[in-house]
Motif scaffolding. Structure first.
Motif, mmCIF file in Angstrom:
data_model
loop_
_atom_site.group_PDB
_atom_site.id
_atom_site.type_symbol
_atom_site.label_atom_id
_atom_site.label_comp_id
_atom_site.label_asym_id
_atom_site.label_seq_id
_atom_site.Cartn_x
_atom_site.Cartn_y
_atom_site.Cartn_z
ATOM 1 N N MET A 1 9.573 11.098 2.522
ATOM 2 C CA MET A 1 9.198 10.219 3.634
ATOM 3 C C MET A 1 8.104 9.245 3.196
ATOM 4 O O MET A 1 8.132 8.066 3.552
ATOM 5 C CB MET A 1 8.725 11.084 4.810
ATOM 6 C CG MET A 1 8.409 10.329 6.069
ATOM 7 S SD MET A 1 9.894 9.662 6.866
ATOM 8 C CE MET A 1 10.140 10.805 8.210
ATOM 9 N N THR B 1 -1.140 11.117 4.367
ATOM 10 C CA THR B 1 -0.996 10.065 5.373
ATOM 11 C C THR B 1 0.258 10.296 6.216
ATOM 12 O O THR B 1 0.238 10.126 7.436
ATOM 13 C CB THR B 1 -0.925 8.681 4.695
ATOM 14 O OG1 THR B 1 -2.056 8.554 3.844
ATOM 15 C CG2 THR B 1 -0.929 7.569 5.718
ATOM 16 N N VAL B 2 1.347 10.695 5.555
ATOM 17 C CA VAL B 2 2.572 10.989 6.312
ATOM 18 C C VAL B 2 2.306 12.107 7.308
ATOM 19 O O VAL B 2 2.715 12.029 8.466
ATOM 20 C CB VAL B 2 3.730 11.383 5.366
ATOM 21 C CG1 VAL B 2 4.959 11.793 6.176
ATOM 22 C CG2 VAL B 2 4.077 10.231 4.450
ATOM 23 N N GLU C 1 9.729 6.413 1.357
ATOM 24 C CA GLU C 1 10.432 5.472 2.233
ATOM 25 C C GLU C 1 9.446 4.579 2.976
ATOM 26 O O GLU C 1 9.631 3.358 3.056
ATOM 27 C CB GLU C 1 11.287 6.231 3.254
ATOM 28 C CG GLU C 1 12.512 6.900 2.650
ATOM 29 C CD GLU C 1 13.146 7.909 3.597
ATOM 30 O OE1 GLU C 1 13.985 8.688 3.143
ATOM 31 O OE2 GLU C 1 12.780 7.915 4.807
ATOM 32 N N LEU C 2 8.415 5.181 3.526
ATOM 33 C CA LEU C 2 7.437 4.385 4.282
ATOM 34 C C LEU C 2 6.725 3.413 3.356
ATOM 35 O O LEU C 2 6.442 2.271 3.733
ATOM 36 C CB LEU C 2 6.429 5.296 5.000
ATOM 37 C CG LEU C 2 7.010 6.273 6.030
ATOM 38 C CD1 LEU C 2 5.887 6.949 6.816
ATOM 39 C CD2 LEU C 2 7.953 5.583 7.006
ATOM 40 N N PHE D 1 7.249 -4.001 1.405
ATOM 41 C CA PHE D 1 8.010 -5.170 1.840
ATOM 42 C C PHE D 1 7.152 -6.051 2.751
ATOM 43 O O PHE D 1 7.161 -7.287 2.654
ATOM 44 C CB PHE D 1 9.265 -4.686 2.550
ATOM 45 C CG PHE D 1 10.151 -5.766 3.096
ATOM 46 C CD1 PHE D 1 10.739 -6.688 2.243
ATOM 47 C CD2 PHE D 1 10.419 -5.844 4.461
ATOM 48 C CE1 PHE D 1 11.575 -7.683 2.746
ATOM 49 C CE2 PHE D 1 11.251 -6.832 4.965
ATOM 50 C CZ PHE D 1 11.825 -7.752 4.105
ATOM 51 N N GLU E 1 4.008 -6.343 2.706
ATOM 52 C CA GLU E 1 2.825 -6.885 2.020
ATOM 53 C C GLU E 1 2.886 -8.405 1.868
ATOM 54 O O GLU E 1 1.861 -9.065 1.786
ATOM 55 C CB GLU E 1 2.682 -6.267 0.619
ATOM 56 C CG GLU E 1 2.241 -4.818 0.607
ATOM 57 C CD GLU E 1 0.894 -4.594 1.290
ATOM 58 O OE1 GLU E 1 0.005 -5.458 1.151
ATOM 59 O OE2 GLU E 1 0.762 -3.574 1.989
ATOM 60 N N MET F 1 0.850 -1.202 0.000
ATOM 61 C CA MET F 1 0.000 0.000 0.000
ATOM 62 C C MET F 1 0.884 1.250 0.000
ATOM 63 O O MET F 1 1.773 1.395 0.827
ATOM 64 C CB MET F 1 -0.873 -0.035 1.258
ATOM 65 C CG MET F 1 -1.407 1.311 1.607
ATOM 66 S SD MET F 1 -3.056 1.220 2.240
ATOM 67 C CE MET F 1 -3.390 2.954 2.399
ATOM 68 N N VAL G 1 1.832 5.020 0.567
ATOM 69 C CA VAL G 1 1.487 6.067 1.522
ATOM 70 C C VAL G 1 1.606 7.413 0.814
ATOM 71 O O VAL G 1 2.587 7.658 0.122
ATOM 72 C CB VAL G 1 2.461 6.015 2.718
ATOM 73 C CG1 VAL G 1 2.239 7.173 3.656
ATOM 74 C CG2 VAL G 1 2.321 4.692 3.458
ATOM 75 N N ARG H 1 7.974 1.975 0.741
ATOM 76 C CA ARG H 1 8.891 0.846 0.484
ATOM 77 C C ARG H 1 8.813 -0.182 1.606
ATOM 78 O O ARG H 1 8.778 -1.389 1.371
ATOM 79 C CB ARG H 1 10.339 1.350 0.398
ATOM 80 C CG ARG H 1 10.710 1.882 -0.947
ATOM 81 C CD ARG H 1 12.142 1.457 -1.315
ATOM 82 N NE ARG H 1 12.426 1.886 -2.678
ATOM 83 C CZ ARG H 1 13.026 3.045 -2.961
ATOM 84 N NH1 ARG H 1 13.431 3.838 -1.998
ATOM 85 N NH2 ARG H 1 13.219 3.386 -4.213
ATOM 86 N N ILE H 2 8.822 0.303 2.832
ATOM 87 C CA ILE H 2 8.807 -0.607 3.984
ATOM 88 C C ILE H 2 7.481 -1.366 4.020
ATOM 89 O O ILE H 2 7.447 -2.586 4.219
ATOM 90 C CB ILE H 2 9.037 0.174 5.298
ATOM 91 C CG1 ILE H 2 10.424 0.842 5.274
ATOM 92 C CG2 ILE H 2 8.907 -0.749 6.502
ATOM 93 C CD1 ILE H 2 10.660 1.847 6.389
ATOM 94 N N LEU H 3 6.389 -0.646 3.790
ATOM 95 C CA LEU H 3 5.077 -1.306 3.841
ATOM 96 C C LEU H 3 4.903 -2.277 2.676
ATOM 97 O O LEU H 3 4.300 -3.336 2.832
ATOM 98 C CB LEU H 3 3.962 -0.254 3.858
ATOM 99 C CG LEU H 3 3.923 0.552 5.166
ATOM 100 C CD1 LEU H 3 2.989 1.749 5.023
ATOM 101 C CD2 LEU H 3 3.495 -0.319 6.346
ATOM 102 N N ARG I 1 -0.458 12.870 8.732
ATOM 103 C CA ARG I 1 -1.290 12.341 9.821
ATOM 104 C C ARG I 1 -0.454 11.469 10.766
ATOM 105 O O ARG I 1 -0.517 11.614 11.992
ATOM 106 C CB ARG I 1 -2.447 11.519 9.236
ATOM 107 C CG ARG I 1 -3.468 11.042 10.249
ATOM 108 C CD ARG I 1 -4.627 10.291 9.561
ATOM 109 N NE ARG I 1 -4.194 9.099 8.859
ATOM 110 C CZ ARG I 1 -4.031 7.906 9.435
ATOM 111 N NH1 ARG I 1 -4.260 7.757 10.719
ATOM 112 N NH2 ARG I 1 -3.631 6.876 8.731
ATOM 113 N N VAL I 2 0.346 10.585 10.195
ATOM 114 C CA VAL I 2 1.152 9.679 11.026
ATOM 115 C C VAL I 2 2.213 10.470 11.794
ATOM 116 O O VAL I 2 2.490 10.187 12.961
ATOM 117 C CB VAL I 2 1.810 8.586 10.153
ATOM 118 C CG1 VAL I 2 2.771 7.738 10.976
ATOM 119 C CG2 VAL I 2 0.750 7.699 9.524
ATOM 120 N N ALA I 3 2.798 11.470 11.153
ATOM 121 C CA ALA I 3 3.801 12.302 11.828
ATOM 122 C C ALA I 3 3.179 12.968 13.050
ATOM 123 O O ALA I 3 3.802 13.049 14.120
ATOM 124 C CB ALA I 3 4.361 13.350 10.872
#
Lengths: 495, 95
Positions: B27, B7-8, B30-31, B37, B39, B1, B3, B33-35, B10-12
């Motif tokens: 940012m 959303t960044v 980057e987020l 991964f 999945e 998914m 981001v 990419r991690i999410l 909101r999360v920040a």
């Protein structure tokens, strides 16, 4: 004679008891070595005066005949451990200048046994990293270099300062912590032994928290015997950590017979990765042969959920981190940002945390906040926790089927150069933990043992994974590997 | 998914970390990419699997309900960036 700073714990213990040298002499040799090794950036806080006072006290105890094994042994302490009156910053700017008014249980136990503190060791910020490059103190340079290549290499992370300091003989041993591989990966990269104990074997009290269900402290040493001796000193139940286990601590060193005849060592096929360097594959085969030659039985096993460990970890660990790191609020300790007129409490929090946390810590805290937030909790966090159950079950089934320990590579490669991995793709760095992270998710003990060198002259490590609370047998398996691999690899001093 | 910038933001805010406007896009990448991964976890059949909530099968111990440590105000305040009269000092929170 070996330089005193190059001694193992066992050699120091025996020599001190015989009166061959004093704790003060060993400590002096370490302080000299540390001062000559600033280029490594391993020690971030030096405590030479404290060390000498502790050494004199240890010498008095030795003279009185009241000397536990660690008495008079100079060690380095990862910056993640709270040490009373001595800076503990978790290599973060947000804890700039923090002097804990209390002592972690692990370090308290070392000092109670007469060990000598040389200072605090560099690490990745809040133990989040696999190369020591996220440290607010700057990266550690490994004492190792590729043959014919002067580029600085990573000592690994997060316990990179600990690994570099032990490998370079700046201290006899060091404490590390391991949340996803942070003891074992740097140990493998620097040719030393690193043990992550069973979750609950060592108290987490006074260790700055990263991911509380995964964090575990452990020894980083020059030999397997030293790991046994140091674990003995730091292990055991602690009323201050409710997850420390009320399980008796056996005599780990007494278990080191090196006799592994009849032990069943599992080799999991899922750890054979596509594109794995040939040198890692060859090392693993060599490890199987070493244990087989020593009389162990090598059996192929399957841990089917292995490939999901890394993604599950990178949900669970950030989730726990986002909760644990909520305490850095700019109010109670550490850094507070300069406020503008009209700023309120939220501004204070947001500015202080923006200034104090480095990029990787921010990423993980935000990922954690995201996966725990309404609407995403089930899809990410809860699912990851279920996968974690399956990963643990894989290990339980292997052990139930009669496997005593599991042999894998410790890392997917030898040490890489500083700046070589990561960049704008954080996931590339995470892949370093591929062989180590399963163990943290399952709460198991595991040890990294130096087992060979690659063509560039860098050390490589093998990992042995043990059964819960089975550190004694695990250390003995590691002892057999160490015996077969020969003397520990030493870096040529360039610093 | 993937981001997005909103959303960044909101999360920040949830994480109480200020992220400057021009850092939102990198940012987000980057987020994402991690999410992405993470999945992979969707492939795993977790039907009927209990989430792991305790690393070792161990009940938390009870202890006597007594004061074990206390009377350490000065030690507690010793590392605070700003104190006043034995308290942590913060910007005004009540008008």
């Amino acid at each position: 004679m070996t330089a005193l700073n190059a001694l193992t714990i066992a050699e120091a213990r025996d020599g001190l008891r015989r009166g061959d040298f004093s704790a003060r002499e060993i400590t002096d040799a370490c302080i000299t070595a540390i001062d000559a090794a600033d280029a490594l950036n391993a020690f971030v806080t030096k405590t030479p005066e404290k060390a000498l006072a502790m050494a004199d006290a240890a010498d008095a105890r030795l003279k009185a005949g009241d000397a536990p094994a660690m008495c008079g042994v100079p060690v380095g302490i990862k910056d993640l451990f709270c040490t009373e009156g001595v800076r503990a910053q978790a290599a973060s700017d947000i804890l700039r200048g923090f002097k804990p008014p209390y002592e972690s249980t692990v370090t308290r136990r070392l000092w109670d046994d007469g060990a000598v503190m040389l200072g605090k060791l560099n690490m990745d910020e809040f133990a989040m990293g696999s190369s020591n490059e996220t440290s607010a103190y700057g990266p550690v340079a490994s004492p190792w270099r590729r043959r014919g290549d002067n580029r600085p290499l990573t000592p690994g992370g997060s316990s990179g300062g600990s690994a570099a300091a032990v490998s370079a003989d700046l201290c006899l041993a060091a404490t590390g912590t391991d949340t996803g591989g942070s003891i074992r990966q740097p140990a493998a990269f620097t040719g030393i032994v690193g043990l992550k104990p069973t979750y609950g074997r060592c108290s987490r009290w006074g260790v700055v928290a990263f991911a509380s269900s995964l964090d575990q402290a452990g020894p980083m040493t020059k030999t397997v015997r030293d790991a046994a001796i140091m674990l003995q000193a730091i292990a055991g139940e602690d009323a201050k950590d409710s997850t420390s286990a009320p399980i008796p601590v056996p005599d780990f060193e007494a278990a080191l017979t090196g006799d592994v005849r009849g032990r069943r060592i599992g080799v999991p096929k899922e750890y054979r990765l596509d594109g794995m360097p040939a040198e890692i594959e060859a090392l693993w085969a060599k490890g199987r042969a070493m244990l087989a030659d020593a009389g162990a039985e090598i059996v192929d096993i399957s841990l089917p959920h292995t490939k999901y460990a890394l993604p599950a970890y990178y949900i669970i660990a950030p989730a726990e981190a986002s909760s644990n790191l909520a305490r850095y609020d700019g109010v109670r300790y550490g850094l507070r940002a300069e406020l503008q007129p009209g700023d309120d409490m939220t501004d204070l929090y947001e500015r202080s945390r923006a200034e104090g946390f480095g990029a990787e810590v921010k990423r993980r805290v935000m990922i954690g906040a995201y996966v725990l937030s309404a609407g995403y909790y089930d899809a990410y966090y809860l699912r990851a926790q279920k996968v974690r159950t399956l990963i643990r079950r894989d290990f339980e089934q292997a052990f139930d089927a009669g496997v005593d320990a599991i042999l894998t590579p410790a890392t997917p490669s030898a040490a890489f150069a500083l700046g070589e991995v990561g960049g704008d793709d954080p996931v590339a760095m995470y892949l370093n933990d591929v062989f180590t992270v399963t163990v943290n998710l399952a709460g198991l003990p595991a040890i990294s043992v130096p087992a060979g060198m690659n063509e560039a002259g860098l050390p490589l490590g093998l990992q042995l994974i043990g059964q819960p609370w089975g550190e004694a047998a695990l250390l003995n398996d590691a002892c057999a590997l160490e015996n077969a691999a020969g003397a520990r690899p030493r870096p040529g001093a360039w610093w | 998914m993937a981001v997005d910038k909103a959303t960044v933001r909101r999360v920040a805010h949830l994480a109480r970390i200020r992220v400057d406007e021009d850092h939102l896009a990198p940012m987000a990448q980057e987020l994402s990419r991690i999410l992405a991964f993470a999945e992979q976890l969707a492939e795993v059949n977790v039907d009927g699997v209990e989430p792991m909530t305790s690393v070792t099968p161990m009940a938390l111990r009870m202890r006597e309900d007594v004061v074990t440590e206390g009377d350490a105000r000065d030690a507690v305040l010793a590392n605070a960036p700003l104190t006043r009269g034995g308290f942590f000092a913060v910007p005004k929170v009540v008008e």
